[in-house]
Design an enzyme around this catalytic site. Structure first.
Site, mmCIF file in Angstrom:
data_model
loop_
_atom_site.group_PDB
_atom_site.id
_atom_site.type_symbol
_atom_site.label_atom_id
_atom_site.label_comp_id
_atom_site.label_asym_id
_atom_site.label_seq_id
_atom_site.Cartn_x
_atom_site.Cartn_y
_atom_site.Cartn_z
ATOM 1 N N THR A 79 -0.031 45.910 54.005
ATOM 2 C CA THR A 79 0.483 44.838 53.142
ATOM 3 C C THR A 79 -0.416 44.705 51.919
ATOM 4 O O THR A 79 -1.634 44.660 52.051
ATOM 5 C CB THR A 79 0.493 43.509 53.930
ATOM 6 O OG1 THR A 79 1.519 43.578 54.896
ATOM 7 C CG2 THR A 79 0.724 42.316 53.020
ATOM 8 N N GLN A 97 8.040 51.533 56.662
ATOM 9 C CA GLN A 97 7.861 50.764 57.892
ATOM 10 C C GLN A 97 8.716 49.492 57.824
ATOM 11 O O GLN A 97 8.613 48.722 56.866
ATOM 12 C CB GLN A 97 6.395 50.374 58.104
ATOM 13 C CG GLN A 97 6.209 49.774 59.500
ATOM 14 C CD GLN A 97 4.860 49.130 59.730
ATOM 15 O OE1 GLN A 97 4.474 48.228 58.993
ATOM 16 N NE2 GLN A 97 4.147 49.586 60.740
ATOM 17 N N HIS A 154 8.205 49.059 63.278
ATOM 18 C CA HIS A 154 6.925 48.402 63.582
ATOM 19 C C HIS A 154 7.061 47.625 64.895
ATOM 20 O O HIS A 154 7.579 46.512 64.913
ATOM 21 C CB HIS A 154 6.565 47.462 62.437
ATOM 22 C CG HIS A 154 5.170 46.906 62.497
ATOM 23 N ND1 HIS A 154 4.343 47.067 63.587
ATOM 24 C CD2 HIS A 154 4.450 46.202 61.588
ATOM 25 C CE1 HIS A 154 3.176 46.464 63.346
ATOM 26 N NE2 HIS A 154 3.220 45.936 62.128
ATOM 27 N N ASN A 175 1.313 45.075 67.250
ATOM 28 C CA ASN A 175 0.567 43.937 66.689
ATOM 29 C C ASN A 175 1.198 42.560 66.841
ATOM 30 O O ASN A 175 1.012 41.682 65.993
ATOM 31 C CB ASN A 175 0.276 44.198 65.196
ATOM 32 C CG ASN A 175 -0.564 45.448 65.011
ATOM 33 O OD1 ASN A 175 -1.106 45.975 65.979
ATOM 34 N ND2 ASN A 175 -0.671 45.943 63.795
ATOM 35 N N TYR A 230 4.319 41.524 66.746
ATOM 36 C CA TYR A 230 5.553 41.167 66.051
ATOM 37 C C TYR A 230 6.730 41.289 67.029
ATOM 38 O O TYR A 230 6.536 41.475 68.228
ATOM 39 C CB TYR A 230 5.691 41.985 64.756
ATOM 40 C CG TYR A 230 4.502 41.704 63.864
ATOM 41 C CD1 TYR A 230 4.326 40.438 63.307
ATOM 42 C CD2 TYR A 230 3.503 42.647 63.665
ATOM 43 C CE1 TYR A 230 3.198 40.134 62.554
ATOM 44 C CE2 TYR A 230 2.364 42.351 62.924
ATOM 45 C CZ TYR A 230 2.228 41.096 62.364
ATOM 46 O OH TYR A 230 1.116 40.780 61.636
ATOM 47 N N ARG A 282 5.765 52.547 65.741
ATOM 48 C CA ARG A 282 4.351 52.154 65.821
ATOM 49 C C ARG A 282 4.143 51.163 66.960
ATOM 50 O O ARG A 282 4.874 50.176 67.075
ATOM 51 C CB ARG A 282 3.904 51.510 64.516
ATOM 52 C CG ARG A 282 2.392 51.349 64.444
ATOM 53 C CD ARG A 282 1.976 50.842 63.084
ATOM 54 N NE ARG A 282 0.741 51.450 62.658
ATOM 55 C CZ ARG A 282 -0.314 50.772 62.211
ATOM 56 N NH1 ARG A 282 -0.277 49.462 62.150
ATOM 57 N NH2 ARG A 282 -1.391 51.402 61.819
ATOM 58 N N ASN A 301 -2.474 38.576 67.128
ATOM 59 C CA ASN A 301 -1.346 37.650 67.059
ATOM 60 C C ASN A 301 -1.026 36.998 68.404
ATOM 61 O O ASN A 301 0.144 36.834 68.778
ATOM 62 C CB ASN A 301 -0.104 38.342 66.470
ATOM 63 C CG ASN A 301 -0.227 38.518 64.962
ATOM 64 O OD1 ASN A 301 -0.893 37.733 64.291
ATOM 65 N ND2 ASN A 301 0.407 39.552 64.423
ATOM 66 N N GLY A 333 -6.280 53.660 56.841
ATOM 67 C CA GLY A 333 -5.794 52.457 56.190
ATOM 68 C C GLY A 333 -6.720 52.052 55.062
ATOM 69 O O GLY A 333 -6.586 52.519 53.927
ATOM 70 N N ARG A 334 -7.687 51.197 55.386
ATOM 71 C CA ARG A 334 -8.579 50.662 54.340
ATOM 72 C C ARG A 334 -9.163 51.727 53.407
ATOM 73 O O ARG A 334 -9.240 51.482 52.194
ATOM 74 C CB ARG A 334 -9.690 49.830 54.973
ATOM 75 C CG ARG A 334 -9.295 48.365 55.137
ATOM 76 C CD ARG A 334 -10.142 47.651 56.174
ATOM 77 N NE ARG A 334 -9.728 48.051 57.504
ATOM 78 C CZ ARG A 334 -10.541 48.145 58.552
ATOM 79 N NH1 ARG A 334 -11.813 47.868 58.444
ATOM 80 N NH2 ARG A 334 -10.065 48.518 59.718
HETATM 81 C C1 PHB Z 1 0.083 44.230 61.190
HETATM 82 O O1 PHB Z 1 0.692 45.247 61.439
HETATM 83 O O2 PHB Z 1 -0.695 43.744 62.001
HETATM 84 C C2 PHB Z 1 0.293 43.543 59.919
HETATM 85 C C3 PHB Z 1 1.258 44.026 59.071
HETATM 86 C C4 PHB Z 1 1.480 43.381 57.866
HETATM 87 C C5 PHB Z 1 0.760 42.253 57.548
HETATM 88 C C6 PHB Z 1 -0.200 41.787 58.387
HETATM 89 C C7 PHB Z 1 -0.434 42.426 59.592
HETATM 90 O O3 PHB Z 1 1.026 41.636 56.398
#
Ligand code: PHB
Length: 386
Positions: free
Chosen positions: A26, A99, A181, A184, A186, A234, A242, A334-335
């Site tokens: 994000t 994604q 996705h 995490n 969601y 993923r 979360n 990522g980062r």
């Molecule tokens: C995540 O995959 O944990 C995730 C994705 C998008 C976000 C924040 C966390 O904005």
């Protein structure tokens, strides 16, 4: 020794130029209406040296909005905005998946359509987790996720249809494939968790088949649109991000899903390999910890497609050590991709990596901290022309 710079054929048809994946992140640079734009096209185009880019988490529908300023893929303007991105990545020789997610209970009524409650697998709230939404003062900030409403059975089936439309939009926007996705905490992860999912219907938590039914219906829709070799999923097994409760059935669900994705010929499983702390990365209790390799070996034995690991990789040596386990085919970064648009080149030549400033990760300040990182070396004559 497996070389990070060997090609990899993904899903039987896509030839990736190396085994580096740019992980979805994000970055909140959308235009009003959650619309991707030319700035985002520049950003992704700069990173086309990755074998595969997985573009940031994108809302399947307005009810999926858990974080302000994440993009969508449900309006014509969003589809056209994404077309700018895919055209630029393809022009620069890259491959890009989108994604797509639904955040489920990780949302807040202040951003939901008509102020309704977030959509949940049950009414159980994510007690300890924040979303990026409008606080009582109307300003955007990190606030506790709202109290969700339990989706009716027919609403879950209908949501699978909403995903089918989003996959069609993604294909028309020029994406090479899609990643669902399901990690995490969601919505798909909420359904797959046997502790959180106390439903009694056909999407209920009682059996692996029921827990994974919603995800697999959506995978089927993606396969119908793109073909199996262009669909990835993923997952974050054992993750507690979360407010996900620890689940004794995690491995059972994971292996069931791996088998079903294999039967469908899915291109890849993208596993969040680093166990994220429930606090934050800077906290004193953070210790790098990985998903157990014995479990990962069972996933490998069950799923014939490609496996991606993501989490904590920042060097060629650590990536190649992972590849040498033979449990994984592609490594996601990522980062490191934030400050190093030419990450693949830097890793290949052993050039130093630039650091990005955390304060610019999620801002509306346009190109600052986003597209203004120079390739290495910044003053090289031949690179200046690139
Ligand atoms: C995540 O995959 O944990 C995730 C994705 C998008 C976000 C924040 C966390 O904005």
């Amino acid at each position: 020794m497996i070389n990070l710079f060997d090609q990899h054929v993904l899903g039987g048809t896509l030839s990736l130029k190396n085994r580096i994946v740019m992980a979805p992140m994000t970055r909140t640079r959308t235009s009003d209406g959650d619309i991707p734009n030319s700035l985002m096209a520049t950003y992704y185009g700069q990173r086309a040296g990755a074998g595969l880019i997985v573009a940031e988490a994108t809302d399947v529908a307005p009810s999926s909005k858990g974080y302000a300023m994440t993009p969508g893929i449900y309006t014509e303007a969003q589809r056209q905005g994404w077309r700018l991105v895919t055209d630029e990545v393809h022009r620069r020789g890259g491959t890009i998946f989108l994604q797509i997610w639904h955040v489920g209970r990780m949302a807040h009524q202040s951003m939901m359509p008509n102020g309704e409650a977030p959509w949940g697998v049950t009414e159980e709230r994510a007690q300890h987790s924040d979303v990026f939404a409008h606080g009582p003062d109307g300003k955007l900030s990190f606030i506790r996720a709202g109290a969700p409403r339990r989706l009716e059975t027919e609403e879950v089936s209908a949501l699978a249809g909403t995903f089918a439309q989003a996959f069609a939009n993604a294909r028309h926007a020029g994406f090479d494939g899609v990643e669902i996705h399901a990690a995490n905490g969601y919505l798909f992860d909420q359904f797959m968790n046997s502790i959180l999912n106390t439903r009694g219907d056909r999407y209920g938590g009682g059996s692996a088949e029921d827990r994974a039914r919603f995800l697999l219906e959506v995978v089927d829709a993606a396969v119908r649109e793109f073909g199996p070799g262009r669909v990835g999923v993923r997952l974050a097994p054992f993750g507690t991000f979360n407010s996900m409760p620890a689940d004794p059935k995690t491995e059972e669900t994971l292996l069931y899903v791996a088998g079903e994705l294999g039967r469908r010929g899915a291109a890849y499983m993208h596993l969040v390999y680093e166990l994220m702390p429930s606090g934050n990365m800077e906290s004193a209790e953070f210790r790098q910890q990985h998903v157990d390799h014995a479990v990962l070996a069972r996933v490998r034995a069950t799923f014939p497609g490609a496996i991606i690991w993501c989490g904590g990789f920042s060097s060629r040596a650590s990536a190649e050590a992972a590849l040498d386990t033979k449990l994984v085919d592609l490594i996601a970064f990522g980062r490191p991709y934030i400050g190093n648009p030419d990450l693949a080149e830097r890793l290949k030549h052993g050039w130093p990596l630039a650091d990005a400033d955390r304060a610019t990760y999620y801002t509306r300040r346009g190109e600052a901290g986003y597209t203004d990182f120079a390739p290495y070396p910044a003053d090289g004559a031949e690179r200046a022309a690139a």
